[in-house]
Design a protein around this motif. Structure first.
Motif, mmCIF file in Angstrom:
data_model
loop_
_atom_site.group_PDB
_atom_site.id
_atom_site.type_symbol
_atom_site.label_atom_id
_atom_site.label_comp_id
_atom_site.label_asym_id
_atom_site.label_seq_id
_atom_site.Cartn_x
_atom_site.Cartn_y
_atom_site.Cartn_z
ATOM 1 N N ILE A 1 0.831 -1.201 0.000
ATOM 2 C CA ILE A 1 0.000 0.000 0.000
ATOM 3 C C ILE A 1 0.871 1.258 0.000
ATOM 4 O O ILE A 1 0.573 2.243 -0.688
ATOM 5 C CB ILE A 1 -0.954 -0.011 1.207
ATOM 6 N N VAL A 2 1.943 1.233 0.764
ATOM 7 C CA VAL A 2 2.847 2.389 0.814
ATOM 8 C C VAL A 2 3.455 2.662 -0.551
ATOM 9 O O VAL A 2 3.562 3.816 -0.993
ATOM 10 C CB VAL A 2 3.946 2.159 1.871
ATOM 11 N N LEU B 1 2.141 1.963 -3.416
ATOM 12 C CA LEU B 1 1.081 2.525 -4.256
ATOM 13 C C LEU B 1 0.832 3.985 -3.917
ATOM 14 O O LEU B 1 0.665 4.832 -4.814
ATOM 15 C CB LEU B 1 -0.203 1.717 -4.083
ATOM 16 N N VAL B 2 0.807 4.324 -2.629
ATOM 17 C CA VAL B 2 0.559 5.706 -2.214
ATOM 18 C C VAL B 2 1.688 6.620 -2.673
ATOM 19 O O VAL B 2 1.455 7.748 -3.143
ATOM 20 C CB VAL B 2 0.376 5.779 -0.688
ATOM 21 N N ILE B 3 2.923 6.164 -2.550
ATOM 22 C CA ILE B 3 4.063 6.970 -2.990
ATOM 23 C C ILE B 3 3.972 7.254 -4.481
ATOM 24 O O ILE B 3 4.276 8.368 -4.942
ATOM 25 C CB ILE B 3 5.383 6.247 -2.647
ATOM 26 N N GLN B 4 3.536 6.263 -5.256
ATOM 27 C CA GLN B 4 3.401 6.462 -6.687
ATOM 28 C C GLN B 4 2.343 7.513 -7.003
ATOM 29 O O GLN B 4 2.423 8.190 -8.032
ATOM 30 C CB GLN B 4 3.044 5.130 -7.361
ATOM 31 N N MET B 5 1.352 7.682 -6.139
ATOM 32 C CA MET B 5 0.270 8.621 -6.383
ATOM 33 C C MET B 5 0.627 10.056 -6.006
ATOM 34 O O MET B 5 -0.102 10.991 -6.356
ATOM 35 C CB MET B 5 -0.984 8.186 -5.614
ATOM 36 N N ILE B 6 1.715 10.267 -5.288
ATOM 37 C CA ILE B 6 2.115 11.616 -4.885
ATOM 38 C C ILE B 6 2.662 12.362 -6.098
ATOM 39 O O ILE B 6 3.559 11.868 -6.780
ATOM 40 C CB ILE B 6 3.171 11.563 -3.774
ATOM 41 N N TRP C 1 5.941 -2.367 -9.015
ATOM 42 C CA TRP C 1 4.659 -2.925 -9.415
ATOM 43 C C TRP C 1 4.785 -3.744 -10.694
ATOM 44 O O TRP C 1 4.198 -4.827 -10.814
ATOM 45 C CB TRP C 1 3.641 -1.805 -9.608
ATOM 46 N N PRO D 1 8.842 3.045 -7.490
ATOM 47 C CA PRO D 1 7.513 2.497 -7.157
ATOM 48 C C PRO D 1 6.820 1.800 -8.315
ATOM 49 O O PRO D 1 6.346 0.667 -8.177
ATOM 50 C CB PRO D 1 6.740 3.746 -6.692
#
Length: 297
Positions: free
Chosen positions: A128-129, A131-136, A175, A171
């Motif tokens: 999850i971390v 994925l969240v980093i990729q969204m920043i 994936w 990141p």
């Protein structure tokens, strides 16, 4: 009477199947036409860039656009090739891209294997971390990244910019590689371990060669992201001697009172050539390896 009904049914069924086949062919033709139209729409800007790079200023600023660059004019390419700052920017971009791709692939490879092959506490949280980093958004990190590199005395540094590019690519690379590792059955490694291989030896001899397409695909993505990046380089590489190719192209544009579109198009074409060459080389090797593996298997 029965035979007449049978022949009538056959005729009707044949007519129906013919109509269905005709509709399917028309549907395929329509899809193909739509695909060709989309391909032309996608390729036209690239064609226009190359076409403009071979035209004179008079032709580019003329009232009637020229869709074929005849006669060819090479003065735009001579202007770019004769510019020493272009080759300096080429060297900087090549070094930054190479370092960032190697660091990103190595780090993402270890992380992807750990997430795919091992079960440990906080594994789901780590996914999850990532994925969240990729969204920043990258722009949200500019200030902190600049202060970090400034404290390390890495402003205008190839190593500093390479580390930032690698951090941005890790990141999504994790994936991508995790999907490839998940697609390789762990039973292959277990069979090799039964035959006498260690766990590391089984992974190195069995799984790692099968990951070559995934490594290549992830490496191409990281390469494109680093080679074409502009905004982060604009913040970190402030000196003209440390400029990457996108920065050089922007600064080349502002050195003239009027925009030299022919030279800009020539520079853009030359910037794209190394990536195309690398992609063609890697694509050929990847296809050869897959065919050879299929024959051996």
């Amino acid at each position: 009477m029965t035979s007449t009904l049978v022949r009538s049914a056959q005729i009707h069924s044949g007519t129906g199947s013919t109509a269905v086949g005709r509709r399917r062919r028309l549907g395929r033709i329509g899809i193909n036409i739509g695909g060709v139209a989309l391909a032309v729409l996608w390729a036209f800007p690239v064609y226009w860039m190359i076409n403009s790079s071979f035209q004179t200023d008079a032709a580019l600023y003329g009232a009637t656009p020229q869709f074929l660059p005849f006669p060819l004019d090479l003065s735009n390419y001579a202007t770019i090739i004769g510019d020493a700052s272009f080759w300096s920017a080429m060297r900087v971009s090549a070094l930054v891209t190479a370092i960032s791709v190697v660091v990103a692939l190595f780090s993402a490879f270890l992380a992807a294997v750990a997430l795919s092959r091992f079960r440990f506490r906080s594994r789901t949280a780590m996914v999850i971390v990532v994925l969240v980093i990729q969204m920043i958004p990258a722009e949200a990190l500019f200030i902190s990244q600049y202060r970090m590199l400034d404290s390390w005395d890495m402003i205008n540094s190839i190593i500093g910019l390479s580390l930032l590019y690698a951090g941005h690519s890790v990141p999504i690379t994790i994936w991508m590689l995790k999907g490839f590792v998940d697609g390789i059955p762990i039973e292959l490694e277990e069979a090799a371990m039964i035959d006498g291989c260690s766990r590391f030896g089984a992974f190195l001899r069995i799984t790692f060669p099968l990951l070559a397409p995934g490594m290549v695909a992830s490496g191409i993505f990281a390469l494109l992201a680093s080679w074409n990046e502009y905004t982060l380089a604009l913040v970190i590489m402030k000196e003209s001697s440390a400029a990457t190719l996108p920065l050089w192209l922007k600064r080349f544009n502002v050195t003239y009172e009027a925009t030299d579109w022919g030279a800009i198009m020539a520079g853009s074409a030359l910037i794209a050539i190394p990536v195309i060459i690398v992609f063609l080389i890697v694509q050929g090797r990847m296809a050869t390896g897959l065919v050879a593996g299929a024959v051996k298997g």
